[in-house]
Design a protein around this motif. Structure first.
Motif, PDB file in Angstrom:
ATOM      1  N   ALA A   1     101.745  62.788  -7.168  1.00 47.29           N
ATOM      2  CA  ALA A   1     100.647  63.954  -6.763  1.00 47.29           C
ATOM      3  C   ALA A   1      99.880  64.680  -7.970  1.00 47.29           C
ATOM      4  O   ALA A   1      98.668  64.744  -8.363  1.00 47.29           O
ATOM      5  N   ASP A   2     101.105  64.775  -8.891  1.00 43.96           N
ATOM      6  CA  ASP A   2     100.713  65.797  -9.962  1.00 43.96           C
ATOM      7  C   ASP A   2      99.811  64.871 -11.124  1.00 43.96           C
ATOM      8  O   ASP A   2      98.920  65.275 -11.506  1.00 43.96           O
ATOM      9  N   ARG A   3     100.417  63.492 -11.089  1.00 38.57           N
ATOM     10  CA  ARG A   3      99.698  62.823 -12.378  1.00 38.57           C
ATOM     11  C   ARG A   3      98.291  62.160 -11.910  1.00 38.57           C
ATOM     12  O   ARG A   3      97.413  62.043 -12.632  1.00 38.57           O
ATOM     13  N   LEU A   4      98.135  61.914 -10.596  1.00 41.97           N
ATOM     14  CA  LEU A   4      97.057  61.470  -9.903  1.00 41.97           C
ATOM     15  C   LEU A   4      95.961  62.647 -10.296  1.00 41.97           C
ATOM     16  O   LEU A   4      94.769  62.502 -10.631  1.00 41.97           O
ATOM     17  N   GLN A   5      96.183  64.002  -9.914  1.00 44.29           N
ATOM     18  CA  GLN A   5      95.401  65.031 -10.201  1.00 44.29           C
ATOM     19  C   GLN A   5      95.180  64.983 -11.542  1.00 44.29           C
ATOM     20  O   GLN A   5      93.886  65.407 -11.802  1.00 44.29           O
ATOM     21  N   LYS A   6      96.012  65.120 -12.600  1.00 45.50           N
ATOM     22  CA  LYS A   6      95.849  65.152 -13.837  1.00 45.50           C
ATOM     23  C   LYS A   6      94.860  64.307 -14.404  1.00 45.50           C
ATOM     24  O   LYS A   6      94.162  64.488 -15.299  1.00 45.50           O
ATOM     25  N   LEU A   7      95.215  62.928 -14.061  1.00 44.06           N
ATOM     26  CA  LEU A   7      94.383  61.843 -14.518  1.00 44.06           C
ATOM     27  C   LEU A   7      92.849  62.144 -13.892  1.00 44.06           C
ATOM     28  O   LEU A   7      91.941  61.459 -14.906  1.00 44.06           O
ATOM     29  N   GLU A   8      92.658  62.514 -12.810  1.00 47.13           N
ATOM     30  CA  GLU A   8      91.437  62.777 -12.230  1.00 47.13           C
ATOM     31  C   GLU A   8      90.779  63.846 -13.231  1.00 47.13           C
ATOM     32  O   GLU A   8      89.721  64.003 -13.523  1.00 47.13           O
ATOM     33  N   GLN A   9      91.308  65.033 -13.267  1.00 52.70           N
ATOM     34  CA  GLN A   9      91.000  66.113 -14.216  1.00 52.70           C
ATOM     35  C   GLN A   9      90.360  65.518 -15.903  1.00 52.70           C
ATOM     36  O   GLN A   9      89.576  66.034 -16.154  1.00 52.70           O
ATOM     37  N   LYS A  10      91.174  64.579 -16.101  1.00 51.77           N
ATOM     38  CA  LYS A  10      91.000  64.337 -17.529  1.00 51.77           C
ATOM     39  C   LYS A  10      90.058  63.126 -17.506  1.00 51.77           C
ATOM     40  O   LYS A  10      89.901  62.789 -18.627  1.00 51.77           O
ATOM     41  N   GLY A  11      89.398  62.772 -16.432  1.00 46.06           N
ATOM     42  CA  GLY A  11      88.394  61.695 -16.482  1.00 46.06           C
ATOM     43  C   GLY A  11      88.856  60.280 -16.447  1.00 46.06           C
ATOM     44  O   GLY A  11      88.003  59.282 -16.898  1.00 46.06           O
ATOM     45  N   LEU A  12      90.268  60.085 -16.215  1.00 46.87           N
ATOM     46  CA  LEU A  12      90.442  58.709 -16.294  1.00 46.87           C
ATOM     47  C   LEU A  12      90.426  57.787 -15.087  1.00 46.87           C
ATOM     48  O   LEU A  12      90.467  56.677 -14.935  1.00 46.87           O
ATOM     49  N   ILE A  13      90.596  58.795 -13.887  1.00 40.87           N
ATOM     50  CA  ILE A  13      90.426  57.970 -12.644  1.00 40.87           C
ATOM     51  C   ILE A  13      89.435  58.787 -11.661  1.00 40.87           C
ATOM     52  O   ILE A  13      89.193  59.908 -11.872  1.00 40.87           O
ATOM     53  N   HIS A  14      89.072  58.095 -10.709  1.00 38.11           N
ATOM     54  CA  HIS A  14      88.003  58.533  -9.845  1.00 38.11           C
ATOM     55  C   HIS A  14      88.811  58.614  -8.219  1.00 38.11           C
ATOM     56  O   HIS A  14      89.886  57.900  -8.106  1.00 38.11           O
ATOM     57  N   LYS A  15      88.554  59.690  -7.576  1.00 38.31           N
ATOM     58  CA  LYS A  15      89.178  59.777  -6.252  1.00 38.31           C
ATOM     59  C   LYS A  15      87.875  59.803  -5.285  1.00 38.31           C
ATOM     60  O   LYS A  15      87.018  60.856  -5.155  1.00 38.31           O
ATOM     61  N   LYS A  16      87.858  59.161  -4.342  1.00 35.61           N
ATOM     62  CA  LYS A  16      86.655  59.340  -3.390  1.00 35.61           C
ATOM     63  C   LYS A  16      87.419  58.931  -1.891  1.00 35.61           C
ATOM     64  O   LYS A  16      88.554  58.253  -1.779  1.00 35.61           O
ATOM     65  N   ASN A  17      86.699  59.517  -0.691  1.00 31.42           N
ATOM     66  CA  ASN A  17      87.404  59.200   0.590  1.00 31.42           C
ATOM     67  C   ASN A  17      87.160  57.851   0.774  1.00 31.42           C
ATOM     68  O   ASN A  17      86.011  57.129   0.502  1.00 31.42           O
TER      69      ASN A  17
ATOM     70  N   ASN B   1      86.503  53.842   5.746  1.00 35.27           N
ATOM     71  CA  ASN B   1      87.059  53.191   6.819  1.00 35.27           C
ATOM     72  C   ASN B   1      88.257  54.008   7.550  1.00 35.27           C
ATOM     73  O   ASN B   1      88.844  53.641   8.492  1.00 35.27           O
ATOM     74  N   HIS B   2      88.847  55.077   6.645  1.00 33.40           N
ATOM     75  CA  HIS B   2      89.941  55.537   7.103  1.00 33.40           C
ATOM     76  C   HIS B   2      89.948  57.068   6.527  1.00 33.40           C
ATOM     77  O   HIS B   2      90.129  57.497   5.573  1.00 33.40           O
ATOM     78  N   GLY B   3      89.478  57.995   7.595  1.00 34.36           N
ATOM     79  CA  GLY B   3      88.920  59.547   7.470  1.00 34.36           C
ATOM     80  C   GLY B   3      89.706  60.141   6.289  1.00 34.36           C
ATOM     81  O   GLY B   3      89.398  60.821   5.528  1.00 34.36           O
ATOM     82  N   LYS B   4      91.218  59.995   6.500  1.00 35.22           N
ATOM     83  CA  LYS B   4      92.095  60.736   5.990  1.00 35.22           C
ATOM     84  C   LYS B   4      92.550  60.220   4.332  1.00 35.22           C
ATOM     85  O   LYS B   4      93.430  60.908   3.839  1.00 35.22           O
ATOM     86  N   LYS B   5      92.095  58.949   4.399  1.00 37.87           N
ATOM     87  CA  LYS B   5      92.873  58.391   3.197  1.00 37.87           C
ATOM     88  C   LYS B   5      91.770  58.514   1.821  1.00 37.87           C
ATOM     89  O   LYS B   5      90.538  58.635   1.852  1.00 37.87           O
ATOM     90  N   PHE B   6      92.383  58.319   0.715  1.00 36.22           N
ATOM     91  CA  PHE B   6      91.474  58.542  -0.510  1.00 36.22           C
ATOM     92  C   PHE B   6      91.542  57.034  -1.111  1.00 36.22           C
ATOM     93  O   PHE B   6      92.790  56.611  -1.179  1.00 36.22           O
ATOM     94  N   ILE B   7      90.502  56.479  -2.021  1.00 39.41           N
ATOM     95  CA  ILE B   7      90.670  55.567  -2.823  1.00 39.41           C
ATOM     96  C   ILE B   7      90.766  56.192  -4.262  1.00 39.41           C
ATOM     97  O   ILE B   7      89.781  56.749  -4.679  1.00 39.41           O
ATOM     98  N   TYR B   8      91.608  55.567  -5.123  1.00 38.96           N
ATOM     99  CA  TYR B   8      91.506  55.905  -6.677  1.00 38.96           C
ATOM    100  C   TYR B   8      91.185  54.640  -7.243  1.00 38.96           C
ATOM    101  O   TYR B   8      91.725  53.523  -6.935  1.00 38.96           O
TER     102      TYR B   8
END
Lengths: 134, 134
Positions: free
Chosen positions: A54-70, A73-80
């Motif tokens: 969870a920490d690394r996904l957040q950090k990688l998103e903050q640093k612009g290395l990954i996208h996170k979107k809803n 097809n699955h309301g509660k899931k995120f696609i990275y």
């Protein structure tokens, strides 16, 4: 507030983002193994703990290395997925693969992958980037 | 006793050795800045602490990335130098330099170094290796 940087060295800049045992493995999972979901990263052979992931996904998103979107097809899931900045770590990852293949007899990169890398790193990288439409 | 490995992935193998914020900087100091002595590593812009430096030097030696030998001219001093395995991290380091140069406007790699890298990575690496007689 911008975090104070250690120096202007480009190697330091890279290590401040990927200088740990897990960040590049998450990028690897996305880029080389086409993983998209949190539970898929959890299933990797290295058994990452959920709080580190969870920490690394957040950090990688903050640093612009990954996208996170809803996931539509699955309301509660995120696609990275990797950004171009994340995908541009492929050359670094490939050099690590080749270094380890040279020095660790227990390392097992797929033969087909190594063959493609040895034939042309540029083409190998282009083929992967194409899948992500960059 | 051999430490249990996390997986057979070559990226994991590399990260178990260089996946921290300091190991590659010590290799950088030796390979790119020709540093040899403990106090020279201490003087780097990143201000490494002495206990972390001592730990990383020991680890890098154990993993076969650097040599440590007595300085014949100064009885109590040691001279550190990269092994071939350590020098073979140059391609990884170079890819990090290029990635950071692309994404961090504050990064300042010497222009002459970047020029050589862009002209031919292979020649740049060979020229450095030659200095160490590998």
């Amino acid at each position: 507030m911008k975090r104070q940087k250690r120096s202007c060295c480009p190697i330091t800049f890279a290590l401040d983002i990927i200088g740990d045992k897990w960040s590049l493995l998450v990028i690897r999972d996305m880029v080389l193994f086409n993983k998209r979901y949190y539970h898929e990263f959890m299933d990797s052979a290295e058994s990452i703990s959920t709080n580190i992931l969870a920490d690394r996904l957040q950090k990688l998103e903050q640093k612009g290395l990954i996208h996170k979107k809803n996931d539509e097809n699955h309301g509660k899931k995120f696609i990275y997925s990797p950004t171009e900045k994340g995908l541009d770590l492929l050359p670094t990852i490939i050099e690590m693969i080749q270094w380890s293949t040279k020095y660790d007899p227990d390392t097992r990169a797929p033969a087909s992958q190594l063959k493609k890398i040895n034939q042309s790193k540029t083409k190998y990288i282009e083929a992967i980037k194409e899948k992500f439409s960059y």
